[in-house]
Design a protein around this motif. Sequence first.
Motif, mmCIF file in Angstrom:
data_model
loop_
_atom_site.group_PDB
_atom_site.id
_atom_site.type_symbol
_atom_site.label_atom_id
_atom_site.label_comp_id
_atom_site.label_asym_id
_atom_site.label_seq_id
_atom_site.Cartn_x
_atom_site.Cartn_y
_atom_site.Cartn_z
ATOM 1 N N LEU A 263 77.424 52.038 14.294
ATOM 2 C CA LEU A 263 76.435 53.107 14.330
ATOM 3 C C LEU A 263 75.021 52.546 14.166
ATOM 4 N N MET A 264 74.880 51.524 13.324
ATOM 5 C CA MET A 264 73.565 50.889 13.167
ATOM 6 C C MET A 264 73.177 50.119 14.427
ATOM 7 N N LEU A 265 74.163 49.496 15.078
ATOM 8 C CA LEU A 265 73.898 48.801 16.332
ATOM 9 C C LEU A 265 73.397 49.775 17.390
ATOM 10 N N MET A 266 73.941 50.985 17.403
ATOM 11 C CA MET A 266 73.491 51.996 18.362
ATOM 12 C C MET A 266 72.012 52.298 18.187
ATOM 13 N N THR A 267 71.570 52.406 16.956
ATOM 14 C CA THR A 267 70.154 52.693 16.710
ATOM 15 C C THR A 267 69.287 51.518 17.137
ATOM 16 N N ALA A 268 69.747 50.303 16.844
ATOM 17 C CA ALA A 268 68.986 49.124 17.268
ATOM 18 C C ALA A 268 68.885 49.069 18.790
ATOM 19 N N TRP A 269 69.989 49.372 19.477
ATOM 20 C CA TRP A 269 69.964 49.374 20.933
ATOM 21 C C TRP A 269 69.045 50.475 21.463
ATOM 22 N N ALA A 270 69.032 51.616 20.788
ATOM 23 C CA ALA A 270 68.155 52.702 21.219
ATOM 24 C C ALA A 270 66.687 52.277 21.170
ATOM 25 N N ILE A 271 66.335 51.455 20.192
ATOM 26 C CA ILE A 271 64.954 50.971 20.097
ATOM 27 C C ILE A 271 64.625 50.064 21.290
ATOM 28 N N VAL A 272 65.532 49.139 21.586
ATOM 29 C CA VAL A 272 65.299 48.206 22.701
ATOM 30 C C VAL A 272 65.255 48.947 24.030
ATOM 31 N N SER A 273 66.239 49.795 24.276
ATOM 32 C CA SER A 273 66.278 50.519 25.545
ATOM 33 C C SER A 273 65.140 51.525 25.647
ATOM 34 N N GLY A 274 64.730 52.081 24.512
ATOM 35 C CA GLY A 274 63.621 53.033 24.532
ATOM 36 C C GLY A 274 62.317 52.393 24.964
ATOM 37 N N LEU A 275 62.066 51.183 24.494
ATOM 38 C CA LEU A 275 60.849 50.478 24.912
ATOM 39 C C LEU A 275 60.882 50.189 26.411
ATOM 40 N N ALA A 276 62.050 49.800 26.910
ATOM 41 C CA ALA A 276 62.172 49.542 28.345
ATOM 42 C C ALA A 276 61.981 50.823 29.155
ATOM 43 N N LEU A 277 62.579 51.922 28.695
ATOM 44 C CA LEU A 277 62.428 53.194 29.395
ATOM 45 C C LEU A 277 60.985 53.681 29.369
#
Length: 446
Positions: A263-277
């Motif tokens: 679940l914590m990995l999901m949030t970290a990925w959301a940060i990375v993908s959010g910057l790209a988006l």
Amino acid sequence: MARVQIHNRGRRRAWVIWAVSLSVYLLAVFHRSSLGVAGILAAERFEITATALAFFTVLQLAVYAGMQVPVGVLLDRFGSRAMLLGGLALLSGGQLAFALASDVVGAVLARAVVGAGDAMVFVSVIRLVSAWFLVRQAPMVTQLTGIVGQTGAILAAGPLSFLLHRLGWTSTFALVSGVGIVLMVGVALLVRDSPYRSDAVTTVKLRALARSVRTVWGNPGTRLGMWSHFTSQFAVTTFTLLWGYPLLVQGLGWSPGRASTLLMLMTAWAIVSGLALARLVGRLPYWRSWIVISVVTAMAVPWTALLLWPGQPPVSLMVLVACATATGGPASMVGFDLARSFTPAPAIGRANGLVNVGGFTASLLAMAAIGVVLDLVEPGGMDAYTLTDFRLALSVQYLFWGVGVVQILRYRRRGLAHLEREHPGSLEQLRAGRPFVHPATDDEGV
């Protein structure tokens, strides 16, 4: 009355105001997500079934979604500062009541209060972004608001799980309820609604604002933003708030620590993908709807592999499913960026409230449907659920994805026709990669 600008937009004061309001949103996400890791404990504490457990979060999100329109109206009338203070008061009071609840009725009412406070926060922060940042900054800051705010889910997944096992139910939830009191002081001292001395937020009558909701809703851009939010957000909300943790622990047999890490990995990925988006949306404003549809497709593919996988799926597939699902959070922020292209600044609170209804309506319906299917296929309760039961129940997501994509395509066509008709040259501007912001500075012609 003329609007006199007394502070620069996009400078240090803007970032300070955003940081304080963002901390409130982070806390709201923490409170919203807290039941995700406490779900199994809640089922044991209150001796309830999966459907009843789902009702906790469904009611919380139903209150959240149901309040978005009135909150949007109040936001355009009273401003973000007042709404943030009110939201913090309700969040803290609701979580304290949840800590002390000894029966199902008290716990359900407490989660409803948490949902009411949560409803006031995000759209208030987004309105501050629109007011305090330049047009070229707004898409990136909006994405940052969503993805940094979601770190509240990390605090819920990791530290909250630790505290629940060390301090127990009552002490843990009572402790976290006190954080809102500290943030209320910060909001009262530092947050201001606008860089202007006189703004429409203090002059428009409440009755006129309420009447204008119908007009804002009639704008195809508002509906395009809402359906974009509906389609991209519900899967990650459903997973992180309620059914992801039981799927991992009960369905896959993972340890609580391993499940919390994912679940914590999901949030970290959301940060990375959010910057790209954010960069992609800023460069390709004309294709924002198709960006959302692409993200939804990228979610559905690994979910299909998981649901059809014979036997126990590999950890790598579960990680792929989690990361793809997490990308839906940043993708849902595109809905607010779409609304900004169709709505004048004084009405942005109402438009954002309507957009925000989409994802949380889909989330609460999906959560409830999953709980109902689980109880139908296995009436034995949480301890009796198998991976097959979870696979069958989670397949209801495809219904929401399908309806959402159809509606996005429908209102994209209508929205583009609306812009071409009402604002000639706007489509050429969007195709050229330049953001289009509604030129009106008052409520007329929403």
